[in-house]
Design a protein around this motif. Structure first.
Motif, PDB file in Angstrom:
ATOM      1  N   ALA A 425       0.828  -1.208   0.000  1.00  0.00           N
ATOM      2  CA  ALA A 425       0.000   0.000   0.000  1.00  0.00           C
ATOM      3  C   ALA A 425       0.861   1.256   0.000  1.00  0.00           C
ATOM      4  CB  ALA A 425      -0.928  -0.006   1.212  1.00  0.00           C
ATOM      5  N   VAL A 426       1.901   1.284   0.833  1.00  0.00           N
ATOM      6  CA  VAL A 426       2.759   2.472   0.915  1.00  0.00           C
ATOM      7  C   VAL A 426       3.486   2.702  -0.398  1.00  0.00           C
ATOM      8  CG1 VAL A 426       4.795   3.454   2.043  1.00  0.00           C
ATOM      9  CG2 VAL A 426       3.009   2.363   3.419  1.00  0.00           C
ATOM     10  N   VAL A 427       4.080   1.642  -0.935  1.00  0.00           N
ATOM     11  CA  VAL A 427       4.818   1.784  -2.192  1.00  0.00           C
ATOM     12  C   VAL A 427       3.887   2.239  -3.314  1.00  0.00           C
ATOM     13  CG1 VAL A 427       6.088   0.516  -3.967  1.00  0.00           C
ATOM     14  CG2 VAL A 427       6.590   0.128  -1.552  1.00  0.00           C
ATOM     15  N   PHE A 428       2.698   1.652  -3.383  1.00  0.00           N
ATOM     16  CA  PHE A 428       1.737   1.983  -4.431  1.00  0.00           C
ATOM     17  C   PHE A 428       1.288   3.441  -4.320  1.00  0.00           C
ATOM     18  CE2 PHE A 428      -2.697   2.174  -5.949  1.00  0.00           C
ATOM     19  CZ  PHE A 428      -2.528   1.713  -7.253  1.00  0.00           C
ATOM     20  N   ILE A 429       0.939   3.887  -3.121  1.00  0.00           N
ATOM     21  CA  ILE A 429       0.438   5.254  -2.934  1.00  0.00           C
ATOM     22  C   ILE A 429       1.529   6.280  -3.168  1.00  0.00           C
ATOM     23  CG2 ILE A 429      -0.506   6.857  -1.214  1.00  0.00           C
ATOM     24  CD1 ILE A 429      -1.999   4.472  -0.005  1.00  0.00           C
ATOM     25  N   VAL A 430       2.742   6.006  -2.656  1.00  0.00           N
ATOM     26  CA  VAL A 430       3.838   6.970  -2.815  1.00  0.00           C
ATOM     27  C   VAL A 430       4.282   7.033  -4.269  1.00  0.00           C
ATOM     28  CG1 VAL A 430       6.239   7.440  -2.201  1.00  0.00           C
ATOM     29  CG2 VAL A 430       4.612   6.754  -0.426  1.00  0.00           C
ATOM     30  N   TYR A 431       4.379   5.875  -4.926  1.00  0.00           N
ATOM     31  CA  TYR A 431       4.879   5.856  -6.295  1.00  0.00           C
ATOM     32  C   TYR A 431       3.947   6.611  -7.239  1.00  0.00           C
ATOM     33  CZ  TYR A 431       6.636   4.060 -10.742  1.00  0.00           C
ATOM     34  OH  TYR A 431       7.142   3.955 -12.019  1.00  0.00           O
ATOM     35  N   PHE A 432       2.643   6.425  -7.075  1.00  0.00           N
ATOM     36  CA  PHE A 432       1.676   7.079  -7.961  1.00  0.00           C
ATOM     37  C   PHE A 432       1.144   8.385  -7.384  1.00  0.00           C
ATOM     38  CE2 PHE A 432       1.430   2.623  -9.342  1.00  0.00           C
ATOM     39  CZ  PHE A 432       1.553   2.766 -10.714  1.00  0.00           C
ATOM     40  N   ASN A 433       1.678   8.791  -6.227  1.00  0.00           N
ATOM     41  CA  ASN A 433       1.281  10.061  -5.605  1.00  0.00           C
ATOM     42  C   ASN A 433      -0.239  10.145  -5.434  1.00  0.00           C
ATOM     43  OD1 ASN A 433       1.767  12.578  -4.427  1.00  0.00           O
ATOM     44  ND2 ASN A 433       1.638  13.674  -6.381  1.00  0.00           N
ATOM     45  N   LEU A 434      -0.817   9.122  -4.808  1.00  0.00           N
ATOM     46  CA  LEU A 434      -2.261   9.026  -4.641  1.00  0.00           C
ATOM     47  C   LEU A 434      -2.702   9.641  -3.308  1.00  0.00           C
ATOM     48  CD1 LEU A 434      -2.694   5.347  -5.891  1.00  0.00           C
ATOM     49  CD2 LEU A 434      -3.081   7.447  -7.188  1.00  0.00           C
ATOM     50  N   ASN A 435      -4.010   9.858  -3.185  1.00  0.00           N
ATOM     51  CA  ASN A 435      -4.574  10.458  -1.982  1.00  0.00           C
ATOM     52  C   ASN A 435      -4.768   9.378  -0.910  1.00  0.00           C
ATOM     53  OD1 ASN A 435      -6.020  11.770  -0.010  1.00  0.00           O
ATOM     54  ND2 ASN A 435      -7.538  12.646  -1.399  1.00  0.00           N
ATOM     55  N   PRO A 436      -4.073   9.468   0.237  1.00  0.00           N
ATOM     56  CA  PRO A 436      -4.227   8.444   1.277  1.00  0.00           C
ATOM     57  C   PRO A 436      -5.646   8.353   1.821  1.00  0.00           C
ATOM     58  CG  PRO A 436      -2.263   9.784   1.673  1.00  0.00           C
ATOM     59  CD  PRO A 436      -3.032  10.456   0.580  1.00  0.00           C
ATOM     60  N   ASP A 437      -6.403   9.476   1.813  1.00  0.00           N
ATOM     61  CA  ASP A 437      -7.767   9.439   2.326  1.00  0.00           C
ATOM     62  C   ASP A 437      -8.635   8.440   1.561  1.00  0.00           C
ATOM     63  OD1 ASP A 437      -7.583  11.293   4.408  1.00  0.00           O
ATOM     64  OD2 ASP A 437      -7.739  12.972   3.021  1.00  0.00           O
ATOM     65  N   ILE A 438      -8.302   8.217   0.306  1.00  0.00           N
ATOM     66  CA  ILE A 438      -9.077   7.278  -0.512  1.00  0.00           C
ATOM     67  C   ILE A 438      -8.420   5.908  -0.553  1.00  0.00           C
ATOM     68  CG2 ILE A 438      -9.929   6.791  -2.840  1.00  0.00           C
ATOM     69  CD1 ILE A 438     -10.140   9.820  -3.269  1.00  0.00           C
ATOM     70  N   TRP A 439      -7.123   5.872  -0.799  1.00  0.00           N
ATOM     71  CA  TRP A 439      -6.475   4.616  -1.130  1.00  0.00           C
ATOM     72  C   TRP A 439      -6.014   3.824   0.086  1.00  0.00           C
ATOM     73  CZ3 TRP A 439      -7.143   2.768  -5.792  1.00  0.00           C
ATOM     74  CH2 TRP A 439      -7.498   3.667  -6.801  1.00  0.00           C
ATOM     75  N   LEU A 440      -6.028   4.418   1.283  1.00  0.00           N
ATOM     76  CA  LEU A 440      -5.805   3.632   2.493  1.00  0.00           C
ATOM     77  C   LEU A 440      -7.084   2.966   2.991  1.00  0.00           C
ATOM     78  CD1 LEU A 440      -3.369   5.790   4.697  1.00  0.00           C
ATOM     79  CD2 LEU A 440      -2.867   3.662   3.487  1.00  0.00           C
ATOM     80  N   SER A 441      -8.224   3.455   2.500  1.00  0.00           N
ATOM     81  CA  SER A 441      -9.515   2.956   2.993  1.00  0.00           C
ATOM     82  C   SER A 441      -9.708   1.452   2.798  1.00  0.00           C
ATOM     83  CB  SER A 441     -10.659   3.722   2.321  1.00  0.00           C
ATOM     84  OG  SER A 441     -10.580   5.103   2.617  1.00  0.00           O
ATOM     85  N   PRO A 442      -9.327   0.861   1.653  1.00  0.00           N
ATOM     86  CA  PRO A 442      -9.552  -0.593   1.512  1.00  0.00           C
ATOM     87  C   PRO A 442      -8.914  -1.439   2.598  1.00  0.00           C
ATOM     88  CG  PRO A 442      -9.061   0.383  -0.627  1.00  0.00           C
ATOM     89  CD  PRO A 442      -8.832   1.462   0.389  1.00  0.00           C
ATOM     90  N   LEU A 443      -7.838  -0.932   3.237  1.00  0.00           N
ATOM     91  CA  LEU A 443      -7.216  -1.700   4.310  1.00  0.00           C
ATOM     92  C   LEU A 443      -8.172  -1.900   5.485  1.00  0.00           C
ATOM     93  CD1 LEU A 443      -3.622  -0.148   4.401  1.00  0.00           C
ATOM     94  CD2 LEU A 443      -4.329  -2.310   3.374  1.00  0.00           C
ATOM     95  N   MET A 444      -9.145  -0.979   5.656  1.00  0.00           N
ATOM     96  CA  MET A 444     -10.102  -1.091   6.758  1.00  0.00           C
ATOM     97  C   MET A 444     -10.969  -2.329   6.629  1.00  0.00           C
ATOM     98  SD  MET A 444     -11.410   2.840   7.219  1.00  0.00           S
ATOM     99  CE  MET A 444     -12.874   2.246   8.045  1.00  0.00           C
TER     100      MET A 444
END
Length: 575
Positions: A425-444
């Motif tokens: 998740a960290v590598v994917f979000i940082v590499y593509f510069n994504l919004n954590p508010d959206i892309w961390l949500s599936p981990l919940m």
């Protein structure tokens, strides 16, 4: 002189048949491992003494033994708690008014909250011994297992078919006899699926349970959870891979040695079986049924239970109709309600006083805003998970052979800790510069969506045969089939799964909204990240505020949404 009614004399003299001897090494191995693990849990220990964890894969079998032993002790305590708590809540309306809201509160308190409250007390209970820390870890795992099982049994007891209840009244069964002969057997298939889910869900929080912080000391108990925590700290991907492989082996072992035999055995409690086909099979259960000594021991245990039926029977002479018990007076019911209201008002007053003196109204408003962010995530994710898994679960539940094949796979997916998704998740979000508010949500919802899957599988597998035949004869197809037949049939089970998945998602938000991988930290705005940050800094007033607000949101959601659906399921949706 003792009479061995079920035991042939020649078998007794020979010491059992070949199946007894075949199972003897398995039984002895289990006893040796149990004794060794129990001895390791009670070593002398002082807070502050180093307890190293090694990433060498050679230590993983030992760590797997320690973690699995903790989880099974917690599971045993959860089963006892479920049988007592859920039964009292389902059968006593006055107790229900307290126990079910209390269960909502307990479900919404994070594992970190339970640890921070209980760990000091357990250590004080066993001074100078590791057993205190072990008890704290076991209690934390218990809190991740018990609430789901209690909700499952409560729902089953409230939705026993009316014709079966009428039969129990006709046969003059006492409350004790009704529970063991009707209600628990009716609830057993779904309860077993939820026990499996609880066992698998415990892996989700095993890292927090085994890596404990107390008195400014970090204690890592030997186990898979501590191994994963250390691997994450050191960003050691090979060690994470070894941990996943070890978890897979452990889950397959206890699936074959415990859950698969239990599910095959529980098929006899199903009131309806289409075409005589159950689909559940177990080589171990087949062996156990062929033994003589184990069968004799089992029959002895059943005789003890049957004797209790005569001790707790309803007095009835066979000629007169027993008078129904007097209902509780409205006066006492109002007094009880007034007492509950007074306690609630006192709690609210203490909460307001605490907020005014410690954190201030502005902080409360900010935390409630974070709560709304997390609420939106929970509702959206539960909705998406339902759209995906309800059709899959219905198909699996109505095809027993596939349920047997996919059981272990479902347990593996449910047991996969979200912590192991952090690197990706960290590598994917940082590499593509994504919004954590959206892309961390599936981990919940990654670790909690399986509550929906397991409960709906259990509900679909118990659909009465005559209802299936009626749907076929009427030619129901498409959306009409789903609206009139399938969805109503699994609705009570779905509500139970949705309640526990919702509560688990709130709890998981603490892990999912505040993610660390090495020196990289990602944060999503929400109540979970707020509690995680306050826990890291040791700000106890704000930790209490965050947990309190989470309880308010979970209880409100359960009362205004899930409890309404429960009532609908009880009134119209069970068979």
């Amino acid at each position: 002189m003792i009479k061995f009614e079920y035991f042939p004399r020649q078998v007794i003299e020979a010491g059992g048949n070949r199946w007894d001897w075949a199972l003897l090494p398995l039984v002895l191995s289990a006893l040796v491992l149990l004794a060794f693990g129990a001895a390791q849990m009670s070593h002398p220990y002082q807070i502050g003494a180093p307890m190293p964890i090694y990433l060498d894969p050679a230590y993983l079998p030992y760590y797997l033994l320690r973690t699995t032993l903790r989880m099974f002790i917690a599971l045993g305590a959860s089963i006892v708690f479920t049988l007592v708590y859920a039964t009292l809540a389902a059968k006593n309306r006055a107790a229900e008014k307290v126990l079910i809201p209390l269960l909502d509160i307990l479900q919404s308190i994070p594992v970190l909250g339970f640890l921070s409250i209980t760990v000091t007390g357990f250590i004080a209970l066993f001074p100078g011994n590791l057993l205190g820390v072990e008890c704290a870890a076991i209690f934390a795992i218990f809190t991740s297992q018990a609430w789901n099982m209690a909700f499952s049994l409560y729902q089953s007891l409230r939705t026993v078919p009316g014709e079966l209840q009428e039969a129990a009244r006709i046969f003059q069964l006492s409350g004790w006899q009704r529970f063991w002969r009707l209600e628990l057997p009716f609830a057993m298939p779904q309860l077993l699926w939820n026990i499996m889910m609880s066992m698998s869900g415990g892996w989700f929080f095993v890292v927090a349970s085994e890596a404990i912080s107390v008195s400014n000391q970090n204690i890592k108990l030997p186990g898979i959870g501590s191994y994963i925590a250390l691997a994450l700290e050191q960003r050691n991907l090979p060690a994470i891979g070894w941990a996943i492989g070890t978890m897979v082996i452990g889950i397959l072992l206890y699936d074959q040695l415990l859950f698969r035999p239990l599910l095959a055995w529980a098929d006899k409690f199903r009131f309806e079986t289409e075409g005589g086909e159950t689909g559940q099979s177990s080589w171990l259960l087949t062996w156990l049924r062929r033994t003589e000594r184990l069968q004799f021991i089992a029959r002895g245990g059943l005789k003890v239970v049957e004797k209790s039926f005569s001790l707790f029977r309803r007095e009835y002479d066979g000629t007169s109709i027993r008078a129904r018990p007097q209902p509780i007076s409205d006066k006492w019911s109002r007094i009880w309600d007034a007492g509950i209201a007074a306690l609630v008002l006192f709690a609210v007053w203490r909460l307001v006083t605490f907020i005014h003196s410690e954190v201030g109204a502005g902080e409360v408003a900010r935390v409630f805003l974070f709560g709304f962010y997390t609420l939106i995530r929970v509702l959206v994710l539960i909705g998406l998970a339902s759209l995906v898994w309800v059709p899959v679960a219905i198909w699996i539940g109505m095809n027993p052979r596939w349920a047997d094949r996919l059981q272990a796979v479902a347990q593996l997916l449910a047991a996969f800790p979200a912590n192991l998704m952090f690197p990706l998740a960290v590598v994917f979000i940082v590499y593509f510069n994504l919004n954590p508010d959206i892309w961390l949500s599936p981990l919940m919802v990654f670790g909690t969506q399986w509550y929906i899957l397991f409960n709906v599988i259990a509900g679909a597998s118990n659909i009465p045969s005559e209802l299936r035949y009626a749907a076929q004869n009427l030619g129901l197809k498409g959306w009409l089939k789903w609206r009139r037949y399938l969805l109503p049939a699994i609705f009570p089970s779905f509500v139970t799964g949705a309640i526990t998945a919702s509560g688990g998602s709130w709890n998981a938000s603490i892990v999912a909204e505040y993610v660390t991988w090495g020196n990289t930290q990602l944060e999503a705005h929400g109540l979970g990240s707020y509690i995680a940050k306050m826990t890291a800094t040791g700000d106890f007033p704000r930790i209490a505020l965050g947990i309190g607000v989470m309880c308010v949101f979970v209880m409100s959601l359960n009362h205004f949404l899930w409890r309404k659906l429960y009532s609908l399921a009880e009134d119209r949706m069970h068979f």
